[in-house]
Design a protein around this motif. Sequence first.
Motif, mmCIF file in Angstrom:
data_model
loop_
_atom_site.group_PDB
_atom_site.id
_atom_site.type_symbol
_atom_site.label_atom_id
_atom_site.label_comp_id
_atom_site.label_asym_id
_atom_site.label_seq_id
_atom_site.Cartn_x
_atom_site.Cartn_y
_atom_site.Cartn_z
ATOM 1 N N THR A 35 0.823 -1.208 0.000
ATOM 2 C CA THR A 35 0.000 0.000 0.000
ATOM 3 C C THR A 35 0.857 1.257 0.000
ATOM 4 O OG1 THR A 35 -1.766 -1.136 1.197
ATOM 5 C CG2 THR A 35 -1.791 1.268 1.239
ATOM 6 N N SER A 36 0.406 2.243 -0.761
ATOM 7 C CA SER A 36 1.058 3.544 -0.800
ATOM 8 C C SER A 36 0.042 4.605 -0.392
ATOM 9 C CB SER A 36 1.580 3.823 -2.216
ATOM 10 O OG SER A 36 2.186 5.088 -2.290
ATOM 11 N N ASN A 37 0.374 5.409 0.618
ATOM 12 C CA ASN A 37 -0.498 6.492 1.084
ATOM 13 C C ASN A 37 0.191 7.830 0.845
ATOM 14 O OD1 ASN A 37 -2.771 5.055 2.350
ATOM 15 N ND2 ASN A 37 -1.167 4.223 3.687
ATOM 16 N N ILE A 38 -0.490 8.723 0.162
ATOM 17 C CA ILE A 38 0.060 10.044 -0.134
ATOM 18 C C ILE A 38 -0.822 11.090 0.530
ATOM 19 C CG2 ILE A 38 0.623 11.715 -1.934
ATOM 20 C CD1 ILE A 38 1.019 9.343 -3.834
ATOM 21 N N ILE A 39 -0.249 11.862 1.414
ATOM 22 C CA ILE A 39 -0.955 12.954 2.095
ATOM 23 C C ILE A 39 -0.511 14.263 1.449
ATOM 24 C CG2 ILE A 39 -1.370 14.112 4.291
ATOM 25 C CD1 ILE A 39 -0.505 11.459 5.642
ATOM 26 N N ALA A 40 -1.462 15.090 1.041
ATOM 27 C CA ALA A 40 -1.122 16.327 0.328
ATOM 28 C C ALA A 40 -1.927 17.497 0.868
ATOM 29 C CB ALA A 40 -1.382 16.161 -1.164
ATOM 30 N N VAL A 41 -1.286 18.662 0.911
ATOM 31 C CA VAL A 41 -1.953 19.899 1.273
ATOM 32 C C VAL A 41 -1.569 20.945 0.232
ATOM 33 C CG1 VAL A 41 -0.055 20.580 2.810
ATOM 34 C CG2 VAL A 41 -2.311 21.644 3.075
ATOM 35 N N LYS A 42 -2.517 21.754 -0.193
ATOM 36 C CA LYS A 42 -2.217 22.797 -1.170
ATOM 37 C C LYS A 42 -2.962 24.079 -0.809
ATOM 38 C CE LYS A 42 -5.887 21.738 -4.520
ATOM 39 N NZ LYS A 42 -6.188 21.362 -5.929
ATOM 40 N N GLY A 43 -2.469 25.207 -1.335
ATOM 41 C CA GLY A 43 -3.122 26.475 -1.061
ATOM 42 C C GLY A 43 -2.708 27.536 -2.054
ATOM 43 N N SER A 44 -3.493 28.602 -2.111
ATOM 44 C CA SER A 44 -3.167 29.744 -2.964
ATOM 45 C C SER A 44 -3.668 31.020 -2.296
ATOM 46 C CB SER A 44 -3.790 29.596 -4.355
ATOM 47 O OG SER A 44 -5.195 29.709 -4.303
ATOM 48 N N TYR A 45 -2.967 32.102 -2.560
ATOM 49 C CA TYR A 45 -3.353 33.399 -1.999
ATOM 50 C C TYR A 45 -3.187 34.459 -3.072
ATOM 51 C CZ TYR A 45 -3.643 37.482 1.035
ATOM 52 O OH TYR A 45 -4.019 38.657 1.600
ATOM 53 N N LYS A 46 -4.211 35.265 -3.263
ATOM 54 C CA LYS A 46 -4.193 36.299 -4.289
ATOM 55 C C LYS A 46 -3.812 37.639 -3.683
ATOM 56 C CE LYS A 46 -6.833 37.845 -8.302
ATOM 57 N NZ LYS A 46 -8.121 37.722 -9.042
ATOM 58 N N ILE A 47 -2.774 38.250 -4.233
ATOM 59 C CA ILE A 47 -2.305 39.559 -3.778
ATOM 60 C C ILE A 47 -2.769 40.600 -4.790
ATOM 61 C CG2 ILE A 47 -0.297 40.955 -3.184
ATOM 62 C CD1 ILE A 47 1.212 38.379 -2.642
ATOM 63 N N GLY A 48 -3.647 41.467 -4.382
ATOM 64 C CA GLY A 48 -4.193 42.437 -5.324
ATOM 65 C C GLY A 48 -5.000 41.726 -6.393
ATOM 66 N N ASN A 49 -5.029 42.317 -7.593
ATOM 67 C CA ASN A 49 -5.806 41.751 -8.687
ATOM 68 C C ASN A 49 -4.980 40.902 -9.640
ATOM 69 O OD1 ASN A 49 -8.214 43.050 -7.844
ATOM 70 N ND2 ASN A 49 -7.567 44.952 -8.863
ATOM 71 N N ASN A 50 -3.665 40.973 -9.550
ATOM 72 C CA ASN A 50 -2.845 40.361 -10.589
ATOM 73 C C ASN A 50 -1.841 39.317 -10.116
ATOM 74 O OD1 ASN A 50 -4.019 42.069 -12.588
ATOM 75 N ND2 ASN A 50 -2.650 43.723 -11.939
ATOM 76 N N VAL A 51 -1.483 39.324 -8.850
ATOM 77 C CA VAL A 51 -0.431 38.432 -8.358
ATOM 78 C C VAL A 51 -1.029 37.324 -7.502
ATOM 79 C CG1 VAL A 51 1.690 38.268 -7.011
ATOM 80 C CG2 VAL A 51 1.247 40.306 -8.405
ATOM 81 N N LYS A 52 -0.565 36.096 -7.720
ATOM 82 C CA LYS A 52 -1.060 34.957 -6.950
ATOM 83 C C LYS A 52 0.110 34.086 -6.493
ATOM 84 C CE LYS A 52 -4.857 32.818 -8.086
ATOM 85 N NZ LYS A 52 -5.850 31.932 -8.752
ATOM 86 N N LEU A 53 0.025 33.625 -5.240
ATOM 87 C CA LEU A 53 0.980 32.664 -4.694
ATOM 88 C C LEU A 53 0.317 31.289 -4.660
ATOM 89 C CD1 LEU A 53 2.264 34.730 -1.621
ATOM 90 C CD2 LEU A 53 3.197 34.696 -3.946
ATOM 91 N N ASN A 54 1.003 30.265 -5.201
ATOM 92 C CA ASN A 54 0.472 28.911 -5.219
ATOM 93 C C ASN A 54 1.503 27.966 -4.629
ATOM 94 O OD1 ASN A 54 -2.102 29.128 -6.897
ATOM 95 N ND2 ASN A 54 -0.609 30.087 -8.240
ATOM 96 N N GLY A 55 1.047 26.941 -3.934
ATOM 97 C CA GLY A 55 1.975 25.962 -3.415
ATOM 98 C C GLY A 55 1.301 24.689 -2.970
ATOM 99 N N PHE A 56 2.095 23.609 -2.858
ATOM 100 C CA PHE A 56 1.589 22.365 -2.303
ATOM 101 C C PHE A 56 2.746 21.608 -1.652
ATOM 102 C CE2 PHE A 56 3.303 20.350 -6.091
ATOM 103 C CZ PHE A 56 3.681 19.084 -5.631
ATOM 104 N N TYR A 57 2.388 20.685 -0.772
ATOM 105 C CA TYR A 57 3.354 19.762 -0.187
ATOM 106 C C TYR A 57 2.675 18.401 -0.061
ATOM 107 C CZ TYR A 57 6.174 17.266 3.216
ATOM 108 O OH TYR A 57 6.935 16.304 3.844
ATOM 109 N N SER A 58 3.390 17.343 -0.430
ATOM 110 C CA SER A 58 2.847 15.996 -0.301
ATOM 111 C C SER A 58 3.921 15.058 0.228
ATOM 112 C CB SER A 58 2.306 15.482 -1.642
ATOM 113 O OG SER A 58 3.343 15.392 -2.602
ATOM 114 N N ASN A 59 3.472 13.993 0.908
ATOM 115 C CA ASN A 59 4.397 13.055 1.531
ATOM 116 C C ASN A 59 3.820 11.645 1.471
ATOM 117 O OD1 ASN A 59 5.365 11.452 4.062
ATOM 118 N ND2 ASN A 59 6.854 13.109 3.853
ATOM 119 N N ASN A 60 4.674 10.681 1.152
ATOM 120 C CA ASN A 60 4.289 9.282 1.143
ATOM 121 C C ASN A 60 5.118 8.545 2.198
ATOM 122 O OD1 ASN A 60 3.655 6.623 0.677
ATOM 123 N ND2 ASN A 60 4.274 6.622 -1.473
ATOM 124 N N PRO A 61 4.583 8.360 3.407
ATOM 125 C CA PRO A 61 5.370 7.743 4.477
ATOM 126 C C PRO A 61 5.672 6.264 4.229
ATOM 127 C CG PRO A 61 3.097 8.063 5.175
ATOM 128 C CD PRO A 61 3.246 8.773 3.876
#
Length: 422
Positions: free
Chosen positions: A299-325
């Motif tokens: 068995t393989s288990n992958i835990i992932a979290v992701k998010g994004s944040y919009k700065i003003g009308n034009n700039v966006k920060l995106n990211g994720f992290y995942s781990n398979n213990p």
Amino acid sequence: MKKTLVSALTAALVVGAASTTFAASNPFSDVPEGHWAYESIQKLVDDNVIDGYGDGTFRGDRTITRYEAAQMVAKAMAKNPTGEDKTVVDKLRAEFADELNNLGVRVSDLERNADKVKWNGEARFTYTSDRNKNTAVGTNTKVNSAPLLFRLEPSAEVNDHWHVKARLDATTHLNTDAANNNSDRVKLVRAWAQGDYDKFQVKLGKFGSLNGDSIADTQFSGAEVSFGKEVKGIVAAGRLSTNVYGGNYAKAANYQYLGVEGAVDRLSGGLYLHRLNTKSLSAAGTRTAKFFKNNTEDTSNIIAVKGSYKIGNNVKLNGFYSNNPEADNYKQAASAEVSYKGAQKANQGTWGAWVAYRHLGSAAMVKSTYDVIKPDFKGWEIGANYAPFKNVVATARYGDAKEISNSNQKEKILFGRVQFFF
């Protein structure tokens, strides 16, 4: 259509009503208020099923032709009757089938049904130049590719809530044009039924898992249920080809995922669990060590979290992290990206640019969707896109990376793509 309309239609056919091109008001001069069919005729006039004659008469004492009766049936059909009404109208339709066909009702039906099927797609040309260098042994290689993809995505309406959807891909490689090019293929890659309701959605068939997700957007066979609005829960189960996520197996893997995601103002995010399991070893009887701990786990288990944040009308920060213990190697994946605007295919002249750092351990990804940083590599990516014309988008990317567990293995990738949407 109400039952009174069917009753009225039947009464009018009995009386002998004719339908012509002139719309007269009811009562007609020759249908007094006390006539037994007065209310039925009034209903048919209100619903534009009968019109009467140009002199303001109904002429109920004459025998109507089959074509005149068929005109009335055609107008009743246009009301889209349901239940018992539909049963009656369907019987009349069968009786007057030849006349209705000659009147063009067959063509009208085809046009109506055609409106229930919508086609979208794209023609996509991609060019990639992959330059590899091993500083330890002093080797350099370069591989160029130029795949051409033609994609069709039909969507057919079943009823107010359900649609049947599909994806059909035809691919060829322009840099290997030859009479017997085995890389040329046409394939039905997705086909599913989708039910969209106010607070939940259901998918059944072969479809994309978590569409748009960086580590899991690939087709699998199964079912998915999502529910909620501001905060959405997702549960799915099915089968996934092991060619997607790796391993030396004879059959597909069992695949399940669940998640919760939502958005508040400029912030959005999600938390997910992907579970893959298979016991179907190939003839070699081996597993891929990087996916399963000590080369023995199923068995393989992958835990992932992701998010994004919009700065003003034009700039966006995106990211994720995942781990398979469960994995021994390549057990973590992550990405951080800053983007500015972005090309919109419907708006000519729009553009965007981005810079990102990615660390893509393949054991922590179901399927990577990135173009220039490959699984098991880490490095920087810069890119830009532009819409020179409506429904045309050009994209350029550059990646500079090295293998996660071997810093001597380096890679630089040039990537270009033009997409024509329709």
